[in-house]
Design an enzyme around this catalytic site. Structure first.
Site, PDB file in Angstrom:
ATOM      1  N   LYS A   1       0.810  -1.221   0.000  1.00  0.00           N
ATOM      2  CA  LYS A   1       0.000   0.000   0.000  1.00  0.00           C
ATOM      3  C   LYS A   1       0.844   1.271   0.000  1.00  0.00           C
ATOM      4  O   LYS A   1       0.542   2.250   0.678  1.00  0.00           O
ATOM      5  CB  LYS A   1      -0.987   0.009   1.185  1.00  0.00           C
TER       6      LYS A   1
ATOM      7  N   TRP B   1       0.618   2.035  -8.907  1.00  0.00           N
ATOM      8  CA  TRP B   1       0.875   3.300  -9.603  1.00  0.00           C
ATOM      9  C   TRP B   1       2.195   3.209 -10.384  1.00  0.00           C
ATOM     10  O   TRP B   1       2.253   3.454 -11.583  1.00  0.00           O
ATOM     11  CB  TRP B   1       0.932   4.424  -8.570  1.00  0.00           C
TER      12      TRP B   1
ATOM     13  N   HIS C   1       6.769  -7.392  -2.544  1.00  0.00           N
ATOM     14  CA  HIS C   1       6.698  -6.678  -1.258  1.00  0.00           C
ATOM     15  C   HIS C   1       7.734  -7.242  -0.279  1.00  0.00           C
ATOM     16  O   HIS C   1       7.705  -6.930   0.908  1.00  0.00           O
ATOM     17  CB  HIS C   1       5.306  -6.830  -0.623  1.00  0.00           C
TER      18      HIS C   1
ATOM     19  N   ARG D   1       6.343   5.105   1.310  1.00  0.00           N
ATOM     20  CA  ARG D   1       5.262   6.045   1.674  1.00  0.00           C
ATOM     21  C   ARG D   1       5.332   6.309   3.171  1.00  0.00           C
ATOM     22  O   ARG D   1       5.674   5.419   3.941  1.00  0.00           O
ATOM     23  CB  ARG D   1       3.917   5.396   1.321  1.00  0.00           C
TER      24      ARG D   1
ATOM     25  N   SER E   1      -3.911   3.223   4.749  1.00  0.00           N
ATOM     26  CA  SER E   1      -4.210   2.528   3.499  1.00  0.00           C
ATOM     27  C   SER E   1      -4.217   1.009   3.701  1.00  0.00           C
ATOM     28  O   SER E   1      -5.085   0.303   3.180  1.00  0.00           O
ATOM     29  CB  SER E   1      -3.173   2.923   2.442  1.00  0.00           C
TER      30      SER E   1
ATOM     31  N   TYR F   1       6.471   8.288  -2.300  1.00  0.00           N
ATOM     32  CA  TYR F   1       5.089   8.479  -2.727  1.00  0.00           C
ATOM     33  C   TYR F   1       4.718   9.964  -2.691  1.00  0.00           C
ATOM     34  O   TYR F   1       4.078  10.489  -3.599  1.00  0.00           O
ATOM     35  CB  TYR F   1       4.184   7.673  -1.787  1.00  0.00           C
TER      36      TYR F   1
ATOM     37  N   MET G   1      -6.839   5.780 -13.118  1.00  0.00           N
ATOM     38  CA  MET G   1      -6.531   4.419 -12.683  1.00  0.00           C
ATOM     39  C   MET G   1      -7.700   3.809 -11.907  1.00  0.00           C
ATOM     40  O   MET G   1      -8.016   2.637 -12.060  1.00  0.00           O
ATOM     41  CB  MET G   1      -5.269   4.427 -11.817  1.00  0.00           C
TER      42      MET G   1
ATOM     43  N   LYS H   1      -8.109   6.560  -2.011  1.00  0.00           N
ATOM     44  CA  LYS H   1      -7.991   8.018  -2.100  1.00  0.00           C
ATOM     45  C   LYS H   1      -6.718   8.463  -2.797  1.00  0.00           C
ATOM     46  O   LYS H   1      -6.711   9.443  -3.519  1.00  0.00           O
ATOM     47  CB  LYS H   1      -8.026   8.640  -0.694  1.00  0.00           C
TER      48      LYS H   1
END
Length: 300
Positions: free
Chosen positions: A52, A57, A114, A136, A144, A200, A239, A263
């Protein structure tokens, strides 16, 4: 790709367990031997993140940069999880990630993971593969991850926000503690010029600037028009509404609870953390991050 409804019916929320010192679930460890034996190629590009943190992206950006013009049909016919296989996944509703990656016919192969840095198959280092790592800030990442676990039955039961946040601080998350992940990759980057470490928050602040840095790292020189097309195509709203990117075709995710792309903002943590939670988190964060030079921001 067709999903087997029988496999989905039998799915229940998996338990966390300790795996070589990192909390994991079986669908990321069942195929471990094949993961560790995976043969990377010199031109493979590994996209690495804590869950997350902008994985999809960046995967989509890389896919468009490399294949947006040469293979436009793949953008409308193949979901992102087939174009950019998830290396360690073995969900039984799809072939294992190692198998999907081996079957890729693209050059370069784009592969996502990950895994904490110490778990990455050694062939990626031996072949000097390029790695794009995205980090992030911890507060937004926690929020998230919470909503992702709520809607995804292939993840452990999240409980309420307060309990989840405590578990996040304790590092009892799939793929381990956030701080170990981001600092482990940061330290690796200091001695490995093939790792491009992105934030991010920087991408949200100025996608075009970060796209230029990414192209420079990858040795790509797309036209201004092409860069603008990639930037536009990978904007959150586009997206979110793109069924080949938004994971709406994966049956283990319940979009009625929360969409996969929720979001995509910086600072949404302020809508979830109480003042007391934020203070407690900051205190804990300071202790855990005192010996690293990596810096994050929680607002843009």
């Amino acid at each position: 790709m067709e999903f087997n409804s029988k496999d989905i019916e039998h799915l229940s929320r998996p338990p966390l367990f300790d795996f070589h010192g990192v909390s994991m679930i079986h669908c990321f460890t069942d195929n471990w031997e094949n993961i560790q034996k995976f043969q990377a190629r010199p031109d493979d590009i590994l996209i690495a993140t804590y869950p997350k943190a902008g994985t999809t992206w960046v995967s989509y950006i890389l896919d468009l940069l490399h294949f947006g013009q040469t293979s436009p049909d793949r953008q409308t016919s193949l979901p992102i999880y087939e174009r950019v296989p998830f290396l360690e996944s073995d969900f039984h509703i799809l072939p294992p990630g190692t198998e999907l990656a081996e079957k890729l016919t693209t050059t370069p192969r784009l592969i996502k993971t990950h895994l904490p840095v110490q778990f990455v198959p050694k062939s990626f280092w031996e072949q000097n593969c390029r790695v794009v790592y995205v980090a992030r800030n911890a507060k937004d990442n926690a929020v998230s991850y919470f909503h992702f676990d709520r809607m995804n039955i292939a993840q452990p039961e999240p409980g309420d926000w307060n309990n989840f946040l405590q578990r996040f601080m304790d590092g009892k998350m799939v793929f381990g503690p956030w701080n170990d992940h981001v600092t482990g990759w940061w330290e690796k980057k200091q001695t490995n010029s093939n790792i491009h470490y992105m934030f991010y928050e920087d991408m949200i602040e100025d996608t075009r600037r970060e796209l230029d840095k990414l192209c420079s790292f990858l040795g790509l020189s797309p036209s201004e028009e092409e860069k603008e097309r990639v930037r536009g195509g990978t904007q959150f709203d586009n997206m979110e509404n793109n069924n080949m990117v938004n994971y709406s075709t994966i049956p283990v995710m319940d979009f009625k609870i929360s969409p996969f792309m929720r979001k995509g903002k910086v600072g949404d943590w302020k809508n979830h953390f109480t003042v007391a939670q934020s203070e407690q988190f900051d205190e804990d964060y300071k202790k855990k991050m005192m010996n690293t030079t990596v810096q994050f921001r929680t607002v843009v």
